[in-house]
Design an enzyme around this catalytic site. Structure first.
Site, short mmCIF file in Angstrom:
data_model
loop_
_atom_site.label_atom_id
_atom_site.label_comp_id
_atom_site.label_asym_id
_atom_site.label_seq_id
_atom_site.Cartn_x
_atom_site.Cartn_y
_atom_site.Cartn_z
N LYS A 139 -11.82 0.90 -1.40
CA LYS A 139 -10.82 1.52 -2.28
C LYS A 139 -11.38 1.56 -3.70
CE LYS A 139 -7.28 1.07 1.10
NZ LYS A 139 -6.64 0.14 1.99
N SER A 189 0.80 -1.23 0.00
CA SER A 189 0.00 0.00 0.00
C SER A 189 0.83 1.27 0.00
CB SER A 189 -0.95 0.00 1.20
OG SER A 189 -0.21 -0.01 2.40
N HIS A 198 -5.41 -3.15 -2.34
CA HIS A 198 -5.10 -2.25 -3.46
C HIS A 198 -5.03 -2.98 -4.81
CE1 HIS A 198 -4.26 1.33 -1.03
NE2 HIS A 198 -3.84 0.46 -0.13
#
Ligand SMILES: *Cc1c(COP(=O)(O)O)cnc(C)c1O
Length: 399
Positions: free
Chosen positions: A239, A183, A211
């Site tokens: 996200k 990340s 991610h």
């Protein structure tokens, strides 16, 4: 009490590590209003631009109208709305697994699943750059933790070979924990190699795809494109999917087990149904509009090729505090290594004054001496906005 607080705050300020909040007065777009100013936003993990997509917002409103604002109880009590199970089926389909289980956030998932699976006497092999929530999950598990050098499969293999023999009643279980996309660095773990090691040493991999979901894979379903019996995949909804919450994808048995054993699942009120409504709409868009991911990849490439000339870096696998120019890793995260925390924050402020928001990242989020400006690119950014960023970065120290 008062002395303790003010002493600690003074110490953090002195070290350049004191954090404050900035308030955002607009939706999470390529340009945002922050502390009353319009700035270019290169800090969001809303990679596909779904957080304020009107269909995603409509998905949330639909669920809000049908189920209300709050869940009122944990899933095992009265908070198990149908929409949660609908979303779990869609997530299982997305990951190609038999089942999935929702968690209230990625943090909840990691501190719930790891201790539910690993326990005293087990050994967890953990990448040195793993996210704080993974570290906390390991701590709560009471398993022995062995930290291996970042993305270094040789080091991991050495450590696996040396790992202890069974103690007490049952065989030692081995777990390998890694992020799919790191990340704060943006590099990708060597998943094939990790799987080969897991097979050889009879370990199970817990893969945090926070991610990677929506960003990696031919169809945007993450680094683990097809299920593997040695890998448990965890992903988040907050996200690239533009909502809030998280999931673990695997077998039906894993789901049943976690419902009974994961304390952060059992003892916490279910996520708001509107978050599930938004995530369902987002998944549909990811499936039906591959052009969004194509646009994100175009932007990643544009930024990466512009940055290679200047200041971007990624950590060199297995070498602490050694860095290289970013390779072809397809993630949307880039970093500019500054080193010193105060200097990093001064650079971040200078950019902010020029209308570009890049957050400075300092210890304890990253190792001492590796403070950095971290930036993320979204499908929403225009060619001009990316050029503006690159221009704004021209004066940043080159490596
Ligand atoms: C963001 C993040 C989490 C936490 O997820 P939330 O849903 O924000 O709580 C966990 N792991 C990694 C690698 C992350 O980047």
């Amino acid at each position: 009490m008062k002395n303790f607080l003010s002493n600690e705050i003074a110490r953090l300020r002195e070290a350049g590590l004191f954090r404050t909040l900035r308030s955002v007065g607009s939706s999470d777009d390529a340009e945002i209003t922050m502390d009353g100013r319009r700035v270019l936003n290169f800090c969001s993990n809303n990679y596909l631009g779904l957080a304020d997509d009107e269909r995603v917002v409509a998905g949330a409103i639909g669920a809000l109208r049908r189920y209300g604002a709050g869940s009122g109880a944990a899933r095992l009590i009265s908070g198990n709305f149908e929409i949660f199970e609908e979303l779990e089926s869609e997530l299982a389909r997305f990951k190609g697994t038999e089942a999935a289980l929702l968690f209230n956030s990625g943090y909840h998932a990691n501190i719930g699943v790891i201790p539910a699976l690993a326990g005293e006497g087990d050994v967890i092999f953990s990448d040195e750059l793993n996210h704080a929530s993974l570290i906390d999950g390991c701590r709560l598990s009471r398993a022995d933790k062995v930290v291996y050098r970042h993305n270094d499969v040789n080091n991991l293999e050495d450590l696996l070979r040396k790992s202890p023999l069974p103690r007490g009643e049952r065989a030692v279980r081995k777990w390998i924990i890694s992020e799919a996309v790191f990340s704060m660095e943006g590099d990708v773990c060597p998943l094939e190699d990790l799987i080969a090691l897991a097979e050889k040493h009879d370990a199970i991999i817990y893969l945090d795809e926070a991610h990677a979901v929506g960003v990696l894979g031919a169809k945007g379903n993450g680094l683990l494109e097809a299920p593997h019996p040695r890998v448990i995949s965890m992903g988040t909804l907050g996200k690239a999917l533009g909502s809030y919450g998280a999931f673990v994808a695997g077998s039906q048995e894993l789901r049943d087990y976690l419902i009974n054993k994961a304390r952060s699942f059992i003892f916490s009120t279910a996520m708001p149904p509107s978050a599930a409504g938004a995530a369902l709409a987002a998944l549909k868009i990811v499936r039906n509009e591959p052009e969004r991911l194509a646009q994100l990849r175009k932007n990643i490439k544009l930024l990466g090729s512009g940055g290679a000339r200047s200041c971007f870096w990624r950590p060199l696998a297995g070498r602490q505090n050694r860095f290289e120019a970013p390779g072809p890793d397809p993630s949307a995260i880039f970093s500019i290594l500054i080193g010193d925390a105060k200097k990093t924050m001064a650079l971040s402020k200078k950019l902010f004054d020029e209308g570009i928001y890049l957050q400075g990242i300092r210890p304890p989020t990253v190792p001492e001496g590796t403070s950095r400006l971290r930036l993320t690119v979204m499908a929403l950014h225009s060619h001009d906005q990316i050029q503006q960023l690159l221009k704004g970065l021209e004066w940043v120290p080159k490596n």
